[in-house]
Design a protein around this motif. Structure first.
Motif, PDB file in Angstrom:
ATOM      1  N   VAL A   1       0.915  -1.179  -0.137  1.00  0.00           N
ATOM      2  CA  VAL A   1      -0.027  -0.087  -0.121  1.00  0.00           C
ATOM      3  C   VAL A   1       0.852   1.239  -0.038  1.00  0.00           C
ATOM      4  CG1 VAL A   1      -1.983  -0.999   1.131  1.00  0.00           C
ATOM      5  CG2 VAL A   1      -0.233   0.044   2.640  1.00  0.00           C
ATOM      6  N   PRO A   2       0.234   2.392  -0.515  1.00  0.00           N
ATOM      7  CA  PRO A   2       1.027   3.657  -0.442  1.00  0.00           C
ATOM      8  C   PRO A   2       1.062   4.064   1.083  1.00  0.00           C
ATOM      9  CG  PRO A   2      -1.273   4.206  -0.929  1.00  0.00           C
ATOM     10  CD  PRO A   2      -0.933   2.507  -0.974  1.00  0.00           C
ATOM     11  N   VAL A   3       2.351   4.430   1.741  1.00  0.00           N
ATOM     12  CA  VAL A   3       2.551   5.007   2.986  1.00  0.00           C
ATOM     13  C   VAL A   3       2.994   6.351   2.650  1.00  0.00           C
ATOM     14  CG1 VAL A   3       3.925   4.749   5.069  1.00  0.00           C
ATOM     15  CG2 VAL A   3       3.090   2.712   3.899  1.00  0.00           C
ATOM     16  N   ILE A   4       2.405   7.351   3.138  1.00  0.00           N
ATOM     17  CA  ILE A   4       2.729   8.896   3.036  1.00  0.00           C
ATOM     18  C   ILE A   4       3.780   9.403   4.198  1.00  0.00           C
ATOM     19  CG2 ILE A   4       1.652  11.004   2.604  1.00  0.00           C
ATOM     20  CD1 ILE A   4       1.318   9.258   0.210  1.00  0.00           C
ATOM     21  N   SER A   5       3.377   8.951   5.266  1.00  0.00           N
ATOM     22  CA  SER A   5       4.175   9.640   6.523  1.00  0.00           C
ATOM     23  C   SER A   5       4.249   8.341   7.424  1.00  0.00           C
ATOM     24  CB  SER A   5       3.442  10.841   7.038  1.00  0.00           C
ATOM     25  OG  SER A   5       2.123  10.273   7.649  1.00  0.00           O
ATOM     26  N   VAL A   6       5.305   8.542   8.167  1.00  0.00           N
ATOM     27  CA  VAL A   6       5.631   7.658   9.326  1.00  0.00           C
ATOM     28  C   VAL A   6       5.932   8.870  10.607  1.00  0.00           C
ATOM     29  CG1 VAL A   6       7.296   6.129  10.507  1.00  0.00           C
ATOM     30  CG2 VAL A   6       6.307   6.010   8.009  1.00  0.00           C
ATOM     31  N   ASN A   7       5.526   8.519  11.776  1.00  0.00           N
ATOM     32  CA  ASN A   7       5.948   9.141  12.853  1.00  0.00           C
ATOM     33  C   ASN A   7       6.971   8.210  13.543  1.00  0.00           C
ATOM     34  OD1 ASN A   7       2.717   9.256  13.046  1.00  0.00           O
ATOM     35  ND2 ASN A   7       3.655  11.224  13.912  1.00  0.00           N
ATOM     36  N   PRO A   8       8.220   8.957  13.647  1.00  0.00           N
ATOM     37  CA  PRO A   8       9.502   8.085  14.307  1.00  0.00           C
ATOM     38  C   PRO A   8       9.053   7.449  15.528  1.00  0.00           C
ATOM     39  CG  PRO A   8      10.087   9.912  13.415  1.00  0.00           C
ATOM     40  CD  PRO A   8       8.769  10.269  13.397  1.00  0.00           C
ATOM     41  N   THR A   9       8.382   8.207  16.220  1.00  0.00           N
ATOM     42  CA  THR A   9       8.001   7.748  17.837  1.00  0.00           C
ATOM     43  C   THR A   9       6.654   8.045  18.088  1.00  0.00           C
ATOM     44  OG1 THR A   9       8.902   7.692  20.142  1.00  0.00           O
ATOM     45  CG2 THR A   9       8.820   9.869  19.057  1.00  0.00           C
ATOM     46  N   HIS A  10       5.931   7.719  19.336  1.00  0.00           N
ATOM     47  CA  HIS A  10       4.914   7.889  19.769  1.00  0.00           C
ATOM     48  C   HIS A  10       4.705   8.169  21.170  1.00  0.00           C
ATOM     49  CE1 HIS A  10       0.402   6.562  20.399  1.00  0.00           C
ATOM     50  NE2 HIS A  10       0.507   7.761  19.708  1.00  0.00           N
ATOM     51  N   MET A  11       4.177   7.268  22.199  1.00  0.00           N
ATOM     52  CA  MET A  11       3.791   7.778  23.507  1.00  0.00           C
ATOM     53  C   MET A  11       5.111   7.199  24.516  1.00  0.00           C
ATOM     54  SD  MET A  11       1.114   9.496  23.941  1.00  0.00           S
ATOM     55  CE  MET A  11      -0.377   9.833  23.378  1.00  0.00           C
ATOM     56  N   GLN A  12       5.803   6.066  23.896  1.00  0.00           N
ATOM     57  CA  GLN A  12       6.715   5.652  24.953  1.00  0.00           C
ATOM     58  C   GLN A  12       8.255   5.998  24.380  1.00  0.00           C
ATOM     59  OE1 GLN A  12       4.037   1.505  26.112  1.00  0.00           O
ATOM     60  NE2 GLN A  12       6.269   1.548  25.439  1.00  0.00           N
ATOM     61  N   GLN A  13       9.047   5.779  25.222  1.00  0.00           N
ATOM     62  CA  GLN A  13      10.709   6.086  24.980  1.00  0.00           C
ATOM     63  C   GLN A  13      11.135   5.341  23.768  1.00  0.00           C
ATOM     64  OE1 GLN A  13      12.395   8.688  26.622  1.00  0.00           O
ATOM     65  NE2 GLN A  13      13.300   8.523  24.665  1.00  0.00           N
ATOM     66  N   SER A  14      11.803   5.818  22.722  1.00  0.00           N
ATOM     67  CA  SER A  14      12.444   4.839  21.826  1.00  0.00           C
ATOM     68  C   SER A  14      13.726   5.448  21.782  1.00  0.00           C
ATOM     69  CB  SER A  14      11.580   5.557  20.484  1.00  0.00           C
ATOM     70  OG  SER A  14      12.468   5.083  19.358  1.00  0.00           O
ATOM     71  N   ASN A  15      14.713   4.738  20.818  1.00  0.00           N
ATOM     72  CA  ASN A  15      16.070   4.822  20.825  1.00  0.00           C
ATOM     73  C   ASN A  15      16.246   5.652  19.566  1.00  0.00           C
ATOM     74  OD1 ASN A  15      15.002   2.097  19.756  1.00  0.00           O
ATOM     75  ND2 ASN A  15      16.784   2.368  18.304  1.00  0.00           N
ATOM     76  N   LEU A  16      14.986   6.002  18.939  1.00  0.00           N
ATOM     77  CA  LEU A  16      14.966   6.734  17.436  1.00  0.00           C
ATOM     78  C   LEU A  16      15.167   8.174  17.935  1.00  0.00           C
ATOM     79  CD1 LEU A  16      12.734   4.948  15.325  1.00  0.00           C
ATOM     80  CD2 LEU A  16      14.997   4.403  15.665  1.00  0.00           C
ATOM     81  N   CYS A  17      14.519   8.764  18.833  1.00  0.00           N
ATOM     82  CA  CYS A  17      14.497  10.018  19.126  1.00  0.00           C
ATOM     83  C   CYS A  17      13.754  10.122  20.324  1.00  0.00           C
ATOM     84  CB  CYS A  17      13.930  10.934  18.191  1.00  0.00           C
ATOM     85  SG  CYS A  17      12.055  10.649  17.714  1.00  0.00           S
ATOM     86  N   ASN A  18      13.766  11.258  21.108  1.00  0.00           N
ATOM     87  CA  ASN A  18      13.175  11.552  22.613  1.00  0.00           C
ATOM     88  C   ASN A  18      11.528  11.943  21.895  1.00  0.00           C
ATOM     89  OD1 ASN A  18      12.839  11.615  25.274  1.00  0.00           O
ATOM     90  ND2 ASN A  18      12.947  13.924  25.179  1.00  0.00           N
ATOM     91  N   HIS A  19      10.734  11.679  22.835  1.00  0.00           N
ATOM     92  CA  HIS A  19       9.192  12.036  22.543  1.00  0.00           C
ATOM     93  C   HIS A  19       8.640  13.007  23.354  1.00  0.00           C
ATOM     94  CE1 HIS A  19       8.841   9.292  25.824  1.00  0.00           C
ATOM     95  NE2 HIS A  19       7.675   9.649  26.161  1.00  0.00           N
ATOM     96  N   ALA A  20       7.664  13.592  22.867  1.00  0.00           N
ATOM     97  CA  ALA A  20       6.615  14.832  23.783  1.00  0.00           C
ATOM     98  C   ALA A  20       5.914  13.964  24.810  1.00  0.00           C
ATOM     99  CB  ALA A  20       6.159  15.736  22.988  1.00  0.00           C
ATOM    100  N   PHE A  21       5.675  14.157  26.032  1.00  0.00           N
ATOM    101  CA  PHE A  21       4.626  13.784  26.859  1.00  0.00           C
ATOM    102  C   PHE A  21       3.465  13.961  26.450  1.00  0.00           C
ATOM    103  CE2 PHE A  21       1.808  13.489  30.449  1.00  0.00           C
ATOM    104  CZ  PHE A  21       2.255  12.184  31.099  1.00  0.00           C
ATOM    105  N   GLY A  22       2.662  12.792  26.559  1.00  0.00           N
ATOM    106  CA  GLY A  22       1.212  12.908  25.921  1.00  0.00           C
ATOM    107  C   GLY A  22       0.118  12.122  26.436  1.00  0.00           C
TER     108      GLY A  22
END
Length: 538
Positions: free
Chosen positions: A186-207
């Motif tokens: 399928v076509p994927v237009i966008s991706v969030n690197p992270t979401h609600m929990q800590q990731s090794n890709l980047c820090n996240h904003a508390f939500g």
């Protein structure tokens, strides 16, 4: 009504049932009496963007269908909600499934993202149509719910682990390999690197507002080497990174990298389901009314707990009175310089329909320590990484020196702002939060000096986040109410702009009808066509 929505969870709630049926609904009648009366749970859980309602809008429908694998700690949180449903409705929230998600027996990518979610869209061919470039030719858009796909959190592309703990990590190579599998379908237009929990890709904003906060604390700082590898992988496929849920330093790092030509084949930056803080980041600490250190089990700083005053921006021309909506100045929202950079990158911003994100709070949304003190500030609350705070140089910034009692919402206003007998009506007060966001977006673009208004108005659309466990306004609690919101904007936006001294300068000949058509449909439609063409050319 023609309708575009960048970020929707159309089948998300249905797939948690013991026997998933995407044509089923969740309603307020599924919620037990006490939680229904004492909280906003029924409004959060009730279906908001069911495919049957989209099909009945009567026009072209294009929507970003979110592919999201529920995170481990969120699965633990949602598991406890089962008891808040009536006994006859508890089959709609399968506890065994949630336990399996938490322990990674139900894997995020293969089991949940692909088999449990994506396959539901692909199987329902009478309802959903996966978009192709040729669908955009005159008269060829199918009279179905036309979908493209967005991925919320790179954890959704991983099977091997379901959390980052400082040692175990989400492997970038696995993320990109599984993304390739997904893109072949399928076509994927966008991706969030992270979401609600800590990731090794980047820090996240508390939500996370409805659970014990510490599993969701942001503890790192900025964008990492793993994150940059994944971002380059997105660009290689013509996929746009979605800045929503990234921490403020992570967003800053990505923007800085792109401007410095760090990446090959960079793509536009997006924020698909957002709202605005109303300020530049340089002014953010000035609105912090409280900062406390939260210690971990070893007695070391684990997070900073922050309370942030809710500015109404009256200094920009709004009248000093109740019923002036305010901003949510938490760092999950976009700062003014980020609005500018997204537009300059060729990206778009989707406007969320989550009332908390849009700046609204009442007694159903939060508990207030000083609710008996009419002069106490109403605040937004967040947890912030001490490491990121230091890296941003915030220890040297003054705190709270920009709080103006005339500019910020106080506890004494809450009863009046939620009283259905007051004037203007409560419905207007709700909808004016959307007007405030639109006005601010346009004003930032005007003030920038190097963004033409005709370009700016093509860079905003709807990104409701419906059925993503959001708190919608009661007046826009489902997609069927969006036509009413559009009519409200058509009628009220021009007077709202003219009532503010800064926007009155340029708003006299502003084409509200043309803008509304772009906001609710044309901008999104044209952007997705461009993205599909870019990806097809790679």
């Amino acid at each position: 009504m023609d309708y575009f929505d960048f970020h929707t969870h159309i089948v998300f709630k249905q797939v948690f049932a013991e026997h998933p049926n995407i044509n089923s609904y969740l309603t307020s009648k599924d919620v037990s009496t006490i939680p229904d009366l004492c909280s906003d749970l029924s409004n959060i859980l009730a279906s908001q963007i069911h495919q049957a309602e989209l099909a009945n809008l009567g026009g072209g429908v294009i929507t970003g269908a979110v592919l999201y694998g529920l995170e481990s700690y969120i699965a633990d949180t949602v598991k406890g909600m089962t008891k808040l449903l009536k006994p006859g409705s508890r089959h709609k929230l399968d506890v065994k499934l949630l336990v399996n998600i938490a322990n990674n027996t139900e894997r995020a990518f293969t089991d949940f993202t692909m088999n449990r979610t994506l396959q539901r869209y692909l199987d329902a061919t009478e309802t959903f149509h996966v978009l192709k470039t040729e669908d955009f030719e005159d008269g060829k858009m199918p009279h179905k719910v036309n979908v493209f796909f967005v991925v919320e959190g790179c954890h959704s592309l991983v099977d091997s682990v379901n959390k980052y703990d400082g040692v175990t990590r989400f492997p970038p190579d696995e993320i990109l390999a599984n993304l390739a599998i997904l893109c072949n379908k399928v076509p994927v237009i966008s991706v969030n690197p992270t979401h609600m929990q800590q990731s090794n890709l980047c820090n996240h904003a508390f939500g996370m507002q409805m659970a014990k906060p510490d599993p969701f604390f942001p503890r790192e700082s900025g964008l990492t080497a793993d994150g940059r590898k994944v971002i380059q992988g997105l660009f290689n496929k013509g996929i746009c990174p979605d800045l929503k849920h990234m921490s403020v330093k992570s967003r800053r790092d990505l923007i800085t990298d792109v401007k410095a030509n760090f990446y090959d084949n960079p793509q536009p930056l997006l924020c698909t389901h957002a709202a605005f803080t109303g300020i530049y980041f340089r002014d953010w600490t000035k609105l912090i009314s409280k900062k406390e250190v939260v210690l971990n089990e070893d007695g070391q700083p684990d997070a900073y707990y922050l309370e942030i005053a809710k500015s109404k921006q009256i200094r920009f021309g709004g009248q000093e009175k109740d019923f002036n909506p305010a901003f949510n100045t938490s760092t999950i929202n976009l700062f003014d310089e980020e609005i500018e950079e997204i537009i300059k990158s060729g990206g778009v911003i989707g406007l969320s329909m989550d009332r908390r994100i849009l700046g609204y709070l009442d007694y159903l949304d939060d508990s207030f320590d000083d609710f008996l003190d009419e002069n106490a500030l109403v605040v937004d609350k967040e947890y912030f990484s001490p490491k990121e705070w230091e890296d941003l140089g915030l220890d040297n910034k003054p705190i709270g020196n920009g709080i103006n009692p005339l500019d910020c919402i106080k506890m004494g206003e809450l009863p009046r702002s939620t009283d259905t007998n007051t004037s203007p009506s409560i419905n207007d007060y709700y909808s004016n939060h959307v007007l405030l966001q639109i006005r601010h977006f346009l004003q930032v673009c005007h003030n920038a000096g190097d963004i033409a208004m005709e370009d700016a108005i093509q860079c905003i659309t709807i990104g409701s986040d419906f059925d993503g466990l959001i708190n919608p306004f009661f007046t826009t609690d489902a997609v069927v109410a969006m036509e009413k919101l559009k009519k409200y904007i058509l009628k009220k936006l021009k007077p709202f702009l003219m009532a503010h001294t800064d926007s009155a300068v340029w708003a006299g000949d502003f084409d509200v009808k043309g803008f509304c058509d772009k906001l609710f449909y044309t901008n999104g439609k044209e952007f997705i066509l461009k993205r599909l063409k870019v990806q097809a050319a790679l």
